[in-house]
Scaffold this active site. Structure first.
Site, PDB file in Angstrom:
ATOM      1  N   SER A  60       0.797  -1.233   0.000  1.00  0.00           N
ATOM      2  CA  SER A  60       0.000   0.000   0.000  1.00  0.00           C
ATOM      3  C   SER A  60       0.823   1.272   0.000  1.00  0.00           C
ATOM      4  O   SER A  60       0.259   2.365  -0.170  1.00  0.00           O
ATOM      5  CB  SER A  60      -0.946   0.007   1.208  1.00  0.00           C
ATOM      6  OG  SER A  60      -2.005  -0.895   1.021  1.00  0.00           O
ATOM      7  N   LYS A  63       0.300   3.566  -2.844  1.00  0.00           N
ATOM      8  CA  LYS A  63      -0.848   4.485  -2.886  1.00  0.00           C
ATOM      9  C   LYS A  63      -0.393   5.941  -2.827  1.00  0.00           C
ATOM     10  O   LYS A  63      -1.164   6.837  -3.187  1.00  0.00           O
ATOM     11  CB  LYS A  63      -1.800   4.185  -1.727  1.00  0.00           C
ATOM     12  CG  LYS A  63      -2.570   2.886  -1.909  1.00  0.00           C
ATOM     13  CD  LYS A  63      -3.352   2.501  -0.682  1.00  0.00           C
ATOM     14  CE  LYS A  63      -4.070   1.165  -0.936  1.00  0.00           C
ATOM     15  NZ  LYS A  63      -4.600   0.571   0.291  1.00  0.00           N
ATOM     16  N   SER A 120      -6.499   3.731   4.286  1.00  0.00           N
ATOM     17  CA  SER A 120      -5.775   2.933   3.292  1.00  0.00           C
ATOM     18  C   SER A 120      -6.734   2.096   2.443  1.00  0.00           C
ATOM     19  O   SER A 120      -6.428   0.963   2.070  1.00  0.00           O
ATOM     20  CB  SER A 120      -4.749   2.011   3.971  1.00  0.00           C
ATOM     21  OG  SER A 120      -3.851   1.468   3.020  1.00  0.00           O
TER      22      SER A 120
END
Length: 388
Positions: A60, A63, A120
């Site tokens: 993640s 991102k 997230s």
């Protein structure tokens, strides 16, 4: 012309800085992370790096690139925080960390950003990607083009979330570059990373950054975890006007990620000191001028020369000025004609541009005669009678 590299040993300003920084010694740091990097954003110095250029699954943490794309669209006016994007079935079905969007809803960009920075949410990322590019695949292509443009040399994106996909990779150095970009170019959006919790659909989720509440000065960024990537964290912290970015990747557990990240941030602030060596515009040396109406011109840094050094080696700061000289006239004030290379033990050298502090016009007949005489003297002084 020939390269002239003048080493300035024990510069008075460097000595003054060293005296102000002197303190008990810095200790080297090791980490079990598969890859790690720490950058002092105030000076640009790299304090720690381990496998920093190895492309790895970022989970993640990638991102941050999705958010960068959104922040750019907001800054350029192509998007507003009040714009709404529809939730597709693909976005609704996303697994992993979620904002818990519902298919068919139209959600404000402002809320989707909270869903990514705080929660997230993989689903929120897909909604943003589809809203900006039509499909997540098209958005990933845009990410790759933009990554090349902003200097992410070891990154390749296949989706907007960091979901495991062979070939979706980033180096920790690229993550640090991206973090620096977000901190410096989008400060009004960076503040979202420090928000402790966000509620959507009556579901309240805490920010996943484990360092926010530890009093370390950490005010963002992004965690990451998949089986292939291990546990990672990109974080930024500021103390007393000094900001760092830290990235760790490939750790074994949530606990190890928190422990290592806390240790590294504390070490970066404790064992290093940052100070101004020269102020912008402060003349530090003269450069010789060739056939000008003045024999030399002052050189001054274009911006503050900010130096980070380990406490134990603060008295070993040195600098050298490199330029092709003598510099031919005419010269305009502000022309960059040299570099100041600042070096300290255990630190990579950092280069700062130096600019002329005054205009120097072309010389008249006397200046040309004197230049010719100098060439003749040099030629006669050389062993074979030829000019260098």
């Amino acid at each position: 012309m020939r390269q002239i590299a003048r080493r300035i040993a024990a510069l008075a300003a460097a000595a003054a800085l060293a005296a102000s920084l002197a303190a008990p010694g810095a200790q080297a740091l090791d980490t079990p992370a598969r890859a790690a990097i720490v950058v002092d954003l105030t000076s640009g110095a790299v304090l720690l790096e381990k496998n920093a250029d190895e492309p790895l699954p970022p989970a993640s943490m990638s991102k941050l690139m999705t958010l960068n794309m959104v922040f750019e669209a907001l800054e350029e006016g192509r998007l507003t925080l009040e714009d709404r994007f529809p939730v597709s079935e693909k976005a609704w079905k996303m697994g992993g960390s979620k904002m818990f969007v519902r298919v068919g809803d139209r959600i404000r960009v402002a809320d989707l950003l909270m869903g990514v920075t705080v929660q997230s949410g993989n689903d929120a990322c897909v909604v943003l990607a589809e809203g900006l590019a039509g499909t997540e695949e098209a958005f990933a292509e845009q990410m790759n083009r933009r990554a090349a443009e902003i200097g992410l040399t070891d990154s390749h994106f296949l989706n907007a979330t960091g979901w495991p996909d062979e070939g979706h990779l980033m180096s920790v150095r690229d993550l640090a570059r991206l973090a620096e970009r977000i901190v410096t170019k989008f400060p009004e959006h960076y503040r979202h990373f420090s928000i402790r919790e966000f509620t959507w659909e009556d579901i309240t989720q805490r920010n996943r950054n484990p360092l926010l509440d530890l009093g370390l000065g950490v005010d963002g960024m992004k965690t990451g975890h998949t089986e292939a990537a291990g546990y990672g964290l990109t974080a930024s912290a500021e103390r007393d006007g000094r900001r760092i970015v830290m990235v760790v990747a490939g750790l074994d557990s949530v606990g190890q990620r928190k422990t290592e990240a806390e240790k590294i941030v504390g070490w970066a602030f404790r064992e290093f000191r940052t100070g101004v060596l020269y102020a912008a515009g402060q003349p530090i040396v003269d450069a010789q001028v060739w056939v000008g109406d003045a024999p030399s011109v002052g050189l001054a840094p274009v911006s503050d020369v900010v130096v980070t050094t380990p406490f134990a080696q603060s008295d070993a700061v040195s600098a050298r000025i490199v330029y092709d000289g003598p510099v031919p006239a005419p010269i305009a004030a502000g022309d960059v004609i040299a570099q100041l290379i600042v070096e300290a033990p255990e630190m990579p050298p950092v280069a700062y541009p130096l600019a002329a502090t005054a205009d120097v016009g072309p010389g008249g007949l006397l200046a040309r005669v004197e230049a010719a005489a100098r060439l003749l003297l040099r030629a006669s002084a050389s062993p074979d009678g030829a000019a260098e």
